[in-house]
Design a protein around this motif. Structure first.
Motif, PDB file in Angstrom:
ATOM      1  N   ALA A 198       0.823  -1.215   0.000  1.00 22.05           N
ATOM      2  CA  ALA A 198       0.000   0.000   0.000  1.00 22.05           C
ATOM      3  C   ALA A 198       0.853   1.260   0.000  1.00 22.05           C
ATOM      4  O   ALA A 198       0.520   2.251  -0.662  1.00 22.05           O
ATOM      5  CB  ALA A 198      -0.926   0.002   1.222  1.00 22.05           C
ATOM      6  N   LEU A 199       1.958   1.232   0.753  1.00 28.29           N
ATOM      7  CA  LEU A 199       2.764   2.431   0.946  1.00 28.29           C
ATOM      8  C   LEU A 199       3.549   2.834  -0.296  1.00 28.29           C
ATOM      9  O   LEU A 199       3.573   4.013  -0.676  1.00 28.29           O
ATOM     10  CB  LEU A 199       3.722   2.219   2.125  1.00 28.29           C
ATOM     11  CG  LEU A 199       4.691   3.360   2.430  1.00 28.29           C
ATOM     12  CD1 LEU A 199       3.937   4.608   2.886  1.00 28.29           C
ATOM     13  CD2 LEU A 199       5.699   2.926   3.491  1.00 28.29           C
ATOM     14  N   VAL A 200       4.221   1.890  -0.926  1.00 23.43           N
ATOM     15  CA  VAL A 200       5.144   2.222  -2.019  1.00 23.43           C
ATOM     16  C   VAL A 200       4.448   2.937  -3.183  1.00 23.43           C
ATOM     17  O   VAL A 200       4.890   4.008  -3.606  1.00 23.43           O
ATOM     18  CB  VAL A 200       5.912   0.977  -2.493  1.00 23.43           C
ATOM     19  CG1 VAL A 200       6.693   1.281  -3.776  1.00 23.43           C
ATOM     20  CG2 VAL A 200       6.871   0.501  -1.400  1.00 23.43           C
ATOM     21  N   PRO A 201       3.356   2.404  -3.739  1.00 21.98           N
ATOM     22  CA  PRO A 201       2.732   3.131  -4.857  1.00 21.98           C
ATOM     23  C   PRO A 201       2.175   4.486  -4.445  1.00 21.98           C
ATOM     24  O   PRO A 201       2.198   5.427  -5.243  1.00 21.98           O
ATOM     25  CB  PRO A 201       1.618   2.185  -5.323  1.00 21.98           C
ATOM     26  CG  PRO A 201       1.358   1.276  -4.174  1.00 21.98           C
ATOM     27  CD  PRO A 201       2.667   1.127  -3.472  1.00 21.98           C
ATOM     28  N   ALA A 202       1.698   4.586  -3.197  1.00 23.38           N
ATOM     29  CA  ALA A 202       1.178   5.874  -2.735  1.00 23.38           C
ATOM     30  C   ALA A 202       2.289   6.912  -2.660  1.00 23.38           C
ATOM     31  O   ALA A 202       2.105   8.074  -3.061  1.00 23.38           O
ATOM     32  CB  ALA A 202       0.513   5.712  -1.371  1.00 23.38           C
ATOM     33  N   VAL A 203       3.454   6.519  -2.158  1.00 18.12           N
ATOM     34  CA  VAL A 203       4.590   7.439  -2.079  1.00 18.12           C
ATOM     35  C   VAL A 203       5.086   7.782  -3.476  1.00 18.12           C
ATOM     36  O   VAL A 203       5.415   8.942  -3.769  1.00 18.12           O
ATOM     37  CB  VAL A 203       5.724   6.837  -1.227  1.00 18.12           C
ATOM     38  CG1 VAL A 203       6.989   7.686  -1.328  1.00 18.12           C
ATOM     39  CG2 VAL A 203       5.288   6.729   0.230  1.00 18.12           C
ATOM     40  N   CYS A 204       5.127   6.793  -4.373  1.00 16.70           N
ATOM     41  CA  CYS A 204       5.557   7.055  -5.753  1.00 16.70           C
ATOM     42  C   CYS A 204       4.659   8.082  -6.436  1.00 16.70           C
ATOM     43  O   CYS A 204       5.137   8.905  -7.231  1.00 16.70           O
ATOM     44  CB  CYS A 204       5.584   5.755  -6.559  1.00 16.70           C
ATOM     45  SG  CYS A 204       6.893   4.602  -6.091  1.00 16.70           S
ATOM     46  N   ASP A 205       3.378   8.032  -6.121  1.00 11.23           N
ATOM     47  CA  ASP A 205       2.438   8.997  -6.699  1.00 11.23           C
ATOM     48  C   ASP A 205       2.573  10.382  -6.073  1.00 11.23           C
ATOM     49  O   ASP A 205       2.218  11.388  -6.696  1.00 11.23           O
ATOM     50  CB  ASP A 205       0.997   8.512  -6.509  1.00 11.23           C
ATOM     51  CG  ASP A 205       0.651   7.336  -7.405  1.00 11.23           C
ATOM     52  OD1 ASP A 205       1.425   7.060  -8.338  1.00 11.23           O
ATOM     53  OD2 ASP A 205      -0.391   6.697  -7.155  1.00 11.23           O
ATOM     54  N   ALA A 206       3.091  10.437  -4.836  1.00 15.21           N
ATOM     55  CA  ALA A 206       3.098  11.689  -4.078  1.00 15.21           C
ATOM     56  C   ALA A 206       4.352  12.527  -4.283  1.00 15.21           C
ATOM     57  O   ALA A 206       4.324  13.738  -4.055  1.00 15.21           O
ATOM     58  CB  ALA A 206       2.922  11.399  -2.588  1.00 15.21           C
ATOM     59  N   VAL A 207       5.466  11.903  -4.707  1.00 14.58           N
ATOM     60  CA  VAL A 207       6.720  12.647  -4.839  1.00 14.58           C
ATOM     61  C   VAL A 207       7.313  12.446  -6.226  1.00 14.58           C
ATOM     62  O   VAL A 207       6.979  11.499  -6.933  1.00 14.58           O
ATOM     63  CB  VAL A 207       7.753  12.207  -3.767  1.00 14.58           C
ATOM     64  CG1 VAL A 207       7.212  12.465  -2.363  1.00 14.58           C
ATOM     65  CG2 VAL A 207       8.133  10.739  -3.931  1.00 14.58           C
ATOM     66  N   SER A 208       8.217  13.338  -6.590  1.00 11.17           N
ATOM     67  CA  SER A 208       8.882  13.230  -7.896  1.00 11.17           C
ATOM     68  C   SER A 208      10.289  12.654  -7.770  1.00 11.17           C
ATOM     69  O   SER A 208      10.882  12.256  -8.769  1.00 11.17           O
ATOM     70  CB  SER A 208       8.952  14.605  -8.559  1.00 11.17           C
ATOM     71  OG  SER A 208       9.691  15.519  -7.764  1.00 11.17           O
ATOM     72  N   ILE A 209      10.841  12.614  -6.555  1.00 13.63           N
ATOM     73  CA  ILE A 209      12.177  12.059  -6.339  1.00 13.63           C
ATOM     74  C   ILE A 209      12.095  10.529  -6.346  1.00 13.63           C
ATOM     75  O   ILE A 209      11.016   9.965  -6.168  1.00 13.63           O
ATOM     76  CB  ILE A 209      12.792  12.562  -5.015  1.00 13.63           C
ATOM     77  CG1 ILE A 209      11.854  12.267  -3.839  1.00 13.63           C
ATOM     78  CG2 ILE A 209      13.114  14.042  -5.100  1.00 13.63           C
ATOM     79  CD1 ILE A 209      12.409  12.687  -2.478  1.00 13.63           C
ATOM     80  N   PRO A 210      13.220   9.846  -6.560  1.00 18.06           N
ATOM     81  CA  PRO A 210      13.195   8.383  -6.595  1.00 18.06           C
ATOM     82  C   PRO A 210      12.739   7.778  -5.267  1.00 18.06           C
ATOM     83  O   PRO A 210      13.024   8.307  -4.196  1.00 18.06           O
ATOM     84  CB  PRO A 210      14.654   8.014  -6.885  1.00 18.06           C
ATOM     85  CG  PRO A 210      15.240   9.224  -7.525  1.00 18.06           C
ATOM     86  CD  PRO A 210      14.554  10.395  -6.896  1.00 18.06           C
TER      87      PRO A 210
END
Length: 323
Positions: free
Chosen positions: A152-164
């Motif tokens: 749940a966390l990883v895709p949400a963070v990927c959507d929220a930030v532009s950094i790797p």
């Protein structure tokens, strides 16, 4: 396997070794960096002299990038932050707080800063502070944990930030790495998988408990105190959980039990120590070198990625024929 993480950190493969307190020393970190990943020296609670010695030892082993971590709730965090800036380590990972007070100093030293986060809100905040990347760590991981799962966390963070984004928690083989990449991550961080490698200096008794662990053999302690941590089930963990049922009356006794518990486990007392380990301990069955772990991890992930692309192409072809 080149990603923004490999380019950013100057490493050959996007594999980062977790900064496991009292475990991730020069022996382990140096082996991971030599193998093409990023080795990270765990500085939480460590004397400054020890940290300087470990950095020197890793640099005597390899000229590849090395990292170190700063536990920001550590009373000596400011001193550790300054020392690492002076030593000009390549990467600093942070946890348990905000690195805002040290970002300018680290940036001036040319250091990449990669905070560990357990929520999208914290990831966004770290990006605004100037973090170069973030580690999104799910609750499956060993040691101190958040509430959200890696899935749940990883895709949400990927959507929220532009950094790797680097995925952590529940990753021990190429299947986990391929899944993390499918979720949007561009690197993975492993802790539990490195516990049993030859270069990890914990006691053999600890390693054997990891190797024998089943999928139901971890437990979370510390929820009542607000500092949950995942470890392997043993006498210590069960006793702690029982006392936590009445924190008000057992607080002092719990404090004494926690004191030195990780050190006891590392030195081989697997009954009365806290054996930090993640849920993927059940997937760790062999003692290997750090290089073997990394090579096999990447090869399996690449093979799965290629197969996935082939299956996607075949699926698209079937869909076109049907139309």
């Amino acid at each position: 396997m080149k990603t923004r993480v490999t380019e950013l950190l100057g490493i050959e493969v996007p594999v980062i070794q977790g900064a496991m307190a009292r475990i991730a020393n020069a022996s382990l970190a140096g082996a991971v960096s030599k193998a093409g990943g990023l080795g990270v020296i765990a500085c939480g609670g460590a004397p400054l002299e020890w940290i300087e010695e470990q950095v020197s030892l890793v640099r005597s082993m390899t000229d590849k990038p090395i990292g170190a971590n700063v536990m920001l709730m550590d009373p000596n965090a400011a001193e550790v932050a300054k020392l690492l800036a002076d030593l000009r380590v390549d990467v600093i990972a942070t946890g348990a707080g905000s690195p805002a007070n040290y970002m300018e100093m680290w940036k001036e030293a040319g250091i990449k800063v990669v905070p560990v986060v357990a929520s999208t809100a914290l990831a966004v905040r770290m990006e605004r502070l100037g973090a170069d990347a973030v580690v999104a760590e799910g609750t499956e991981s060993g040691g101190h944990i958040g509430e959200l799962t890696t899935m749940a966390l990883v895709p949400a963070v990927c959507d929220a930030v532009s950094i790797p984004v680097i995925a952590a928690g529940g990753i021990a083989d190429g299947r986990g790495m391929a899944a993390a990449f499918a979720l949007g991550a561009e690197g993975v961080q492993l802790g539990t998988r490195f516990l049993t490698v030859e270069e990890c200096t914990i006691a053999d008794a600890y390693k054997e408990r990891v190797l024998k662990a089943k999928d139901s053999d971890t437990i979370v302690t510390g929820r009542g105190s607000g500092h949950p941590a995942r470890c392997l089930k043993n006498r210590f963990a069960r006793s702690v959980r029982k006392l936590e049922e009445d924190m008000e009356h057992n607080g002092d006794e719990l404090e004494q039990m926690y004191l030195g518990s990780l050190r006891r486990a590392i030195e081989g007392d697997v009954d009365n120590g806290s054996m930090m380990a993640g849920q993927v301990a059940a997937l760790v069955h062999e003692r290997k070198t750090a290089a073997q772990v990394i090579d096999e991890l990447v090869a399996e992930a690449e093979a799965l990625g290629a197969r996935g692309m082939d299956e996607m192409a075949a699926c698209n072809a079937r869909r076109e024929r049907a139309l």
